[in-house]
Design a protein around this motif. Structure first.
Motif, PDB file in Angstrom:
ATOM      1  N   PRO A   1      33.250  31.326  32.387  1.00  0.00           N
ATOM      2  CA  PRO A   1      34.687  30.527  33.602  1.00  0.00           C
ATOM      3  C   PRO A   1      34.794  32.405  33.816  1.00  0.00           C
ATOM      4  O   PRO A   1      34.995  33.307  34.129  1.00  0.00           O
ATOM      5  CB  PRO A   1      35.377  30.842  31.883  1.00  0.00           C
ATOM      6  CG  PRO A   1      34.198  30.967  31.148  1.00  0.00           C
ATOM      7  CD  PRO A   1      33.504  31.756  31.114  1.00  0.00           C
ATOM      8  N   LYS A   2      35.357  31.091  35.436  1.00  0.00           N
ATOM      9  CA  LYS A   2      35.770  32.049  36.370  1.00  0.00           C
ATOM     10  C   LYS A   2      37.014  33.092  36.317  1.00  0.00           C
ATOM     11  O   LYS A   2      37.864  32.957  35.498  1.00  0.00           O
ATOM     12  CB  LYS A   2      35.640  31.533  37.737  1.00  0.00           C
ATOM     13  CG  LYS A   2      35.720  32.527  38.839  1.00  0.00           C
ATOM     14  CD  LYS A   2      35.529  31.608  40.070  1.00  0.00           C
ATOM     15  CE  LYS A   2      36.138  32.112  41.607  1.00  0.00           C
ATOM     16  NZ  LYS A   2      35.869  32.288  42.858  1.00  0.00           N
TER      17      LYS A   2
ATOM     18  N   MET B   1      34.528  39.849  37.427  1.00  0.00           N
ATOM     19  CA  MET B   1      35.520  39.602  38.213  1.00  0.00           C
ATOM     20  C   MET B   1      35.379  39.116  39.358  1.00  0.00           C
ATOM     21  O   MET B   1      35.974  38.128  40.016  1.00  0.00           O
ATOM     22  CB  MET B   1      36.404  40.442  38.332  1.00  0.00           C
ATOM     23  CG  MET B   1      37.498  40.645  37.386  1.00  0.00           C
ATOM     24  SD  MET B   1      38.736  41.744  36.943  1.00  0.00           S
ATOM     25  CE  MET B   1      38.480  43.243  37.215  1.00  0.00           C
ATOM     26  N   GLY B   2      34.586  39.318  39.808  1.00  0.00           N
ATOM     27  CA  GLY B   2      33.796  39.001  41.300  1.00  0.00           C
ATOM     28  C   GLY B   2      33.437  39.665  42.450  1.00  0.00           C
ATOM     29  O   GLY B   2      33.223  40.798  42.356  1.00  0.00           O
ATOM     30  N   SER B   3      34.045  39.176  43.258  1.00  0.00           N
ATOM     31  CA  SER B   3      34.414  39.864  44.760  1.00  0.00           C
ATOM     32  C   SER B   3      35.035  41.194  44.433  1.00  0.00           C
ATOM     33  O   SER B   3      36.389  41.457  44.220  1.00  0.00           O
ATOM     34  CB  SER B   3      35.257  38.690  45.666  1.00  0.00           C
ATOM     35  OG  SER B   3      36.129  38.394  45.515  1.00  0.00           O
TER      36      SER B   3
ATOM     37  N   VAL C   1      39.979  35.009  37.557  1.00  0.00           N
ATOM     38  CA  VAL C   1      40.966  35.101  39.026  1.00  0.00           C
ATOM     39  C   VAL C   1      42.458  35.233  38.376  1.00  0.00           C
ATOM     40  O   VAL C   1      42.960  35.165  37.541  1.00  0.00           O
ATOM     41  CB  VAL C   1      40.525  33.108  39.079  1.00  0.00           C
ATOM     42  CG1 VAL C   1      41.985  33.589  40.567  1.00  0.00           C
ATOM     43  CG2 VAL C   1      39.809  32.566  38.995  1.00  0.00           C
TER      44      VAL C   1
ATOM     45  N   THR D   1      28.151  37.534  40.293  1.00  0.00           N
ATOM     46  CA  THR D   1      29.186  37.716  39.463  1.00  0.00           C
ATOM     47  C   THR D   1      28.543  36.871  38.126  1.00  0.00           C
ATOM     48  O   THR D   1      27.489  36.128  38.339  1.00  0.00           O
ATOM     49  CB  THR D   1      30.667  36.291  39.369  1.00  0.00           C
ATOM     50  OG1 THR D   1      30.858  36.151  40.846  1.00  0.00           O
ATOM     51  CG2 THR D   1      31.017  36.286  38.842  1.00  0.00           C
TER      52      THR D   1
ATOM     53  N   TRP E   1      31.916  43.310  38.322  1.00  0.00           N
ATOM     54  CA  TRP E   1      31.219  42.007  38.452  1.00  0.00           C
ATOM     55  C   TRP E   1      31.347  40.143  38.061  1.00  0.00           C
ATOM     56  O   TRP E   1      30.809  39.982  38.065  1.00  0.00           O
ATOM     57  CB  TRP E   1      29.876  42.131  37.873  1.00  0.00           C
ATOM     58  CG  TRP E   1      29.336  42.989  39.224  1.00  0.00           C
ATOM     59  CD1 TRP E   1      29.559  43.769  40.513  1.00  0.00           C
ATOM     60  CD2 TRP E   1      27.657  44.130  39.030  1.00  0.00           C
ATOM     61  NE1 TRP E   1      28.368  44.656  41.344  1.00  0.00           N
ATOM     62  CE2 TRP E   1      27.855  44.729  40.789  1.00  0.00           C
ATOM     63  CE3 TRP E   1      26.480  43.318  38.754  1.00  0.00           C
ATOM     64  CZ2 TRP E   1      26.453  45.425  40.182  1.00  0.00           C
ATOM     65  CZ3 TRP E   1      25.259  44.572  38.903  1.00  0.00           C
ATOM     66  CH2 TRP E   1      25.408  45.385  40.012  1.00  0.00           C
TER      67      TRP E   1
ATOM     68  N   ASN F   1      39.321  40.208  44.531  1.00  0.00           N
ATOM     69  CA  ASN F   1      39.417  39.423  42.921  1.00  0.00           C
ATOM     70  C   ASN F   1      39.835  40.460  42.256  1.00  0.00           C
ATOM     71  O   ASN F   1      40.786  40.584  41.552  1.00  0.00           O
ATOM     72  CB  ASN F   1      38.856  38.648  43.060  1.00  0.00           C
ATOM     73  CG  ASN F   1      39.665  37.623  41.851  1.00  0.00           C
ATOM     74  OD1 ASN F   1      40.944  37.280  41.510  1.00  0.00           O
ATOM     75  ND2 ASN F   1      38.236  37.554  40.030  1.00  0.00           N
ATOM     76  N   SER F   2      39.279  41.428  42.130  1.00  0.00           N
ATOM     77  CA  SER F   2      39.204  42.611  41.737  1.00  0.00           C
ATOM     78  C   SER F   2      40.303  43.733  41.763  1.00  0.00           C
ATOM     79  O   SER F   2      40.047  44.874  40.792  1.00  0.00           O
ATOM     80  CB  SER F   2      37.893  43.502  40.581  1.00  0.00           C
ATOM     81  OG  SER F   2      37.171  44.046  42.117  1.00  0.00           O
TER      82      SER F   2
END
Length: 203
Positions: A151-152, A98-100, A154, A147, A96, A103-104
């Motif tokens: 900061p995102k 790192m997001g999707s 990526v 998320t 969560w 992407n992880s």
């Protein structure tokens, strides 16, 4: 290593089956500790000291501390619950952050070790609950793709491929090794039983 594992949390009154469970548990837990160290270094090198690296570091510390506690108290159950539920918590936190899933590199797949470990070392009913928690985390991740704020994080395409490869290959290798160990043990016990029967029964 295997001889040392036999001494883990050992009590004189332990049955052969319980001794085997403790031996298998400490080997798996030691391997997961090493995985936590590797993931800490990897996530730190990619994202710095962020949630994925912190989660992996806490996972490794938890594994090491609970191995020591379990050995000193001669009680392996706290290690079972802590190491395997952490195997869902740490990947979900990293996922969560790192997001999707893309992407992880599907870090969350490590969470399957929780119901598997609970099934092996505890019993079916709590394993079903653990499986429900794991599937719930999968569904939330796939549908909502939550998320954490901030900061995102990526990763580069090359790093995502590496994460995919490591997450899938290593987690499934742990599952395969555990299954192979059990199959080998069952076959060995069966051979011993058959030899005993042949020695007892008249020809």
């Amino acid at each position: 290593m295997f001889q040392l594992a036999k001494l883990f949390a050992h009590r004189e009154e332990d049955s052969p089956d319980l001794t085997f469970q403790k031996q298998l548990l400490v080997i798996i837990s030691s391997f997961l500790f090493l995985c936590g160290v590797v993931w800490t270094l990897m996530y730190y090198s990619i994202f710095g000291w962020t949630i994925p690296a912190i989660a992996a570091c806490l996972y490794a510390i938890n594994a090491l501390v609970m191995i020591i506690v379990a050995h000193r108290t001669k009680n392996h159950l706290p290690l079972v619950y802590s190491i395997f539920y952490a195997s869902t918590a740490a990947p979900v936190l990293a996922q969560w952050a790192m997001g999707s899933m893309e992407n992880s590199g599907m870090t969350i797949v490590w969470g399957f070790l929780t119901p598997l470990g609970i099934l092996i070392f505890i019993s079916l009913r709590p394993a079903i609950i653990a499986m429900g928690i794991f599937l719930g985390c999968i569904l939330i991740t796939a549908i909502v793709q939550p998320t954490f704020p901030g900061p995102k994080l990526v990763a580069s395409p090359a790093m995502i491929k590496l994460l995919y490869s490591m997450n899938i290959s290593i987690s499934f290798s742990v599952i395969f090794a555990t299954g192979a160990w059990f199959v080998h043990t069952i076959k060995a016990e069966k051979n011993i039983s058959e030899r005993l029967l042949l020695n007892i029964l008249p020809i």
